[in-house]
Design an enzyme around this catalytic site. Structure first.
Site, short mmCIF file in Angstrom:
data_model
loop_
_atom_site.label_atom_id
_atom_site.label_comp_id
_atom_site.label_asym_id
_atom_site.label_seq_id
_atom_site.Cartn_x
_atom_site.Cartn_y
_atom_site.Cartn_z
CG PHE A 53 -0.26 0.47 2.50
CD1 PHE A 53 -0.16 1.83 2.78
CD2 PHE A 53 0.30 -0.42 3.40
CE1 PHE A 53 0.48 2.28 3.94
CE2 PHE A 53 0.94 0.01 4.55
CZ PHE A 53 1.03 1.36 4.82
CE LYS A 108 -2.93 -8.39 -4.53
NZ LYS A 108 -3.31 -7.37 -3.51
CD GLU A 136 -5.53 -6.18 -0.01
OE1 GLU A 136 -4.50 -5.84 -0.62
OE2 GLU A 136 -5.62 -7.21 0.68
NE ARG A 137 -3.43 -2.44 3.69
CZ ARG A 137 -2.49 -2.57 4.62
NH1 ARG A 137 -2.47 -1.74 5.63
NH2 ARG A 137 -1.58 -3.51 4.54
CB SER A 197 4.85 -7.49 5.73
OG SER A 197 3.77 -8.28 5.27
CB CYS A 230 10.40 -0.33 2.82
SG CYS A 230 11.12 0.25 1.30
CD GLU A 263 8.31 -2.96 8.25
OE1 GLU A 263 7.60 -3.94 7.98
OE2 GLU A 263 8.89 -2.28 7.38
P1 NAD Z 1 1.52 -6.58 3.02
O1 NAD Z 1 2.51 -7.66 3.15
O2 NAD Z 1 0.35 -6.57 3.94
O3 NAD Z 1 0.86 -6.62 1.54
C1 NAD Z 1 1.65 -6.65 0.38
C2 NAD Z 1 0.87 -7.38 -0.71
O4 NAD Z 1 0.64 -8.73 -0.30
C3 NAD Z 1 -0.49 -6.77 -0.99
O5 NAD Z 1 -0.71 -6.76 -2.39
C4 NAD Z 1 -1.46 -7.70 -0.28
O6 NAD Z 1 -2.71 -7.80 -0.93
C5 NAD Z 1 -0.74 -9.03 -0.32
N1 NAD Z 1 -1.04 -9.87 0.85
C6 NAD Z 1 -1.33 -9.45 2.11
N2 NAD Z 1 -1.54 -10.50 2.92
C7 NAD Z 1 -1.37 -11.61 2.17
C8 NAD Z 1 -1.45 -13.01 2.45
N3 NAD Z 1 -1.73 -13.47 3.66
N4 NAD Z 1 -1.21 -13.88 1.44
C9 NAD Z 1 -0.91 -13.43 0.20
N5 NAD Z 1 -0.83 -12.12 -0.11
C10 NAD Z 1 -1.06 -11.22 0.86
O7 NAD Z 1 2.30 -5.21 3.05
P2 NAD Z 1 1.71 -3.74 3.14
O8 NAD Z 1 1.19 -3.51 4.52
O9 NAD Z 1 0.81 -3.46 1.99
O10 NAD Z 1 3.03 -2.87 2.91
C11 NAD Z 1 3.92 -2.54 3.93
C12 NAD Z 1 5.09 -3.49 3.97
O11 NAD Z 1 5.80 -3.46 2.74
C13 NAD Z 1 6.11 -3.10 5.03
O12 NAD Z 1 6.57 -4.27 5.66
C14 NAD Z 1 7.23 -2.44 4.23
O13 NAD Z 1 8.49 -2.46 4.84
C15 NAD Z 1 7.20 -3.28 2.99
N6 NAD Z 1 7.84 -2.60 1.88
C16 NAD Z 1 9.03 -3.10 1.44
C17 NAD Z 1 9.68 -2.48 0.38
C18 NAD Z 1 10.98 -3.03 -0.14
O14 NAD Z 1 11.34 -2.75 -1.28
N7 NAD Z 1 11.68 -3.84 0.64
C19 NAD Z 1 9.12 -1.35 -0.22
C20 NAD Z 1 7.90 -0.88 0.26
C21 NAD Z 1 7.26 -1.52 1.30
#
Ligand code: NAD
Length: 500
Positions: free
Chosen positions: A151, A175, A178-179, A228, A283, A385
């Protein structure tokens, strides 16, 4: 029910969701539900893959220069629509509009990089590698590839994935989170306006069901994930079992080491922006300050406290806010929960922003900045985190203790050192075991023509995002050995061929 029902974007058209499942999209600034987003079923995902697969063949056969021209027009369109995109982005994410423009801009820069990709797609050639033998290699697209994005950068990260993949001749299924799905849908419209053939860039909205469908689909050759760490690891493992290429980037806990000789005013400015910008939902945000020595610690604390207490929190539309609300109420509660945990664990809460309420926006997802001092490495607020406006100070006795902290943490995305000592900085750059390093630079996000990626649990897979690694990730190499015999007769040969 909100009036605004969002769609998917498949084969050049907005498609209504048919699964019957929807997610709510909030406006964090007011706390209202402003849209609902369809959550795709496995069948919907499969149908999108078929469309992408059909479109990919002609796209791969389109010459690289023509593919690059689509990106020239796309970059123009992003610039023309910058204000609109930033406004849409801030509405669903909560970040301020100037910060939202940065999100679009950093994505745009990867689209600019894509314009030059024909140069990087060139293969190698060796003439006369043997008698009458030439060898050459070429880079070919993989086919249909997918991106699953978080998101917190709804314009930048989809473009980190999609722009190089498409410029290399692949078709792409995004994909998004969804937020905040509206900007990705708008990007699809702008790609189409730029002349990208229908079906080459598709947006399939969804949650775990769509993600699993991507991971299990045999027609998808590669997946790029950002989110994450637990989900990143899951995506990496499950995608690999179906033989895909997977790169999955995860969470972070970025340290900023402040040496006793650092310019403290500069270090404090850097810390304030890097820890609290975008409400800490980056991140590459700094979430741990590591002053080296007691004097640096007290100087830092003394300067940080008034700055954090006077941070301007405001609605995303406010032009002078330092940061806006968090993305959802659930996330706000989670971040506040970590602050309570920190107190329970014995850290000293020096600035408490939990009770902040935004006048006129009482239902929005706001909190003020928080500062913990005397945080220790065994505490959950250090190990995990938080992804909110919470900065922890971990005091280190000396440089070695400071660098060991960064090297021992399970996350290893970004790190920074503030010092005037060139020797210390050089040693740090060489010895720190973290993917992206800043020297007197708090958020060392590499530019589009370098690569972005963290180490340890911040990144699963072996190639980084954007830059030259993206071309390696989104293409496969074919090597051709050719001979035009012109009279050479060596008969049947049973040994492995060697060049003598
Ligand atoms: P998230 O892990 O909740 O979601 C990321 C994606 O995974 C979304 O598209 C979501 O729909 C999907 N998802 C969520 N739960 C899932 C599940 N149980 N099974 C399969 N898919 C699932 O992350 P977020 O809250 O949207 O974003 C924040 C996180 O992203 C933080 O941990 C941040 O550090 C990380 N981030 C990392 C980078 C990097 O390049 N390392 C960059 C930006 C953000």
């Amino acid at each position: 029910m909100p009036a605004n029902e969002l769609t998917h974007f498949i084969g050049g058209k907005h498609e209504a969701g048919t699964s019957g499942r929807f997610g709510d999209v909030y406006q964090p600034m007011t706390g209202e539900i402003i849209a609902r987003v369809p959550l795709a079923s496995t069948d919907e995902l499969r149908a999108a893959v078929k469309v992408a697969k059909a479109a990919q063949i002609d796209w791969a056969n389109t010459n690289p220069q023509r593919r690059a021209r689509v990106f020239m027009r796309f970059v123009d369109l992003l610039n023309t629509h910058m204000d609109e995109l930033a406004e849409l982005l801030a509405r669903e994410h909560g970040k301020t509009i100037p910060d939202a423009k940065g999100d679009v801009q950093r994505g745009l820069e990867v689209a600019e990089f894509a314009i030059g990709i024909p140069h990087l797609l060139k293969g190698e050639y060796t003439e006369n590698a043997g008698p009458g033998i030439d060898i050459y290699s070429m880079r070919q697209p993989l086919g249909v590839v997918a991106g699953i994005t978080p998101f917190n950068f709804p314009a930048m990260i989809p473009l980190w994935k999609a722009a190089p993949a498409i410029a290399c001749g692949n078709a792409f299924i995004l994909k998004p989170s969804e937020r905040d799905p509206t900007v990705p849908l708008r990007l699809a419209e702008l790609f189409q306006e730029a002349g990208l053939p229908d079906g080459v860039f598709n947006v399939v909205n969804g949650d775990k069901e769509a993600v699993d469908a991507i991971l299990d689909d045999p027609e998808i050759a590669a997946v790029g994930f950002v989110g994450s760490s637990d989900i990143a690891q899951y995506v990496y493992s499950r995608g690999a079992t179906t033989g895909k290429r997977v790169q999955a980037f995860g969470g972070a806990k970025n340290h900023m080491i402040v040496m006793p000789d650092a310019d403290m005013d500069q270090a404090v400015d850097a810390l304030i922006g890097a820890s609290f910008g975008s409400a800490g939902e980056r991140c590459m945000a700094i979430s741990v300050a590591v002053p080296v020595g007691e004097q640096a610690a007290s100087q830092l604390r003394e300067r940080l406290v008034p700055r954090i207490e006077s941070l301007k929190v405001g609605p995303s539309t406010s032009l002078d806010a330092d940061f806006g609300p968090l993305v959802t109420k659930a996330h706000l509660e989670r971040v506040k929960g970590y602050v309570t945990t920190g107190i329970d664990e014995g850290a000293e809460l020096v600035v408490d922003g939990r009770e902040f309420s935004m006048q006129g926006y009482e239902n929005g997802f706001y909190m003020g900045g928080c500062l913990f001092d005397r945080v220790t490495p065994d505490m959950r607020i250090y190990r995990e985190e938080i992804f909110g406006p919470v900065l922890s100070m971990v005091r280190a006795a000396d440089y070695n203790e400071a660098i060991n902290l960064a090297n021992s943490h399970e996350y290893a995305n970004g790190v920074a050192i503030f010092t005037r000592d060139g020797d210390a900085a050089r040693d740090f750059a060489s010895k720190v075991e973290v993917g992206m390093v800043g020297i007197n630079v708090p958020i060392p996000v590499p530019l589009a023509y370098y690569t972005f990626g963290g180490w340890r649990r911040s990144g699963f897979g072996d190639l980084n995002q954007h830059g030259p690694d993206a071309i390696r990730f989104y293409t496969r190499t074919k090597t051709v050995t050719s001979r035009w015999p012109s009279g050479i007769k060596d008969g049947a040969q049973f040994e492995i061929p060697v060049m003598k």
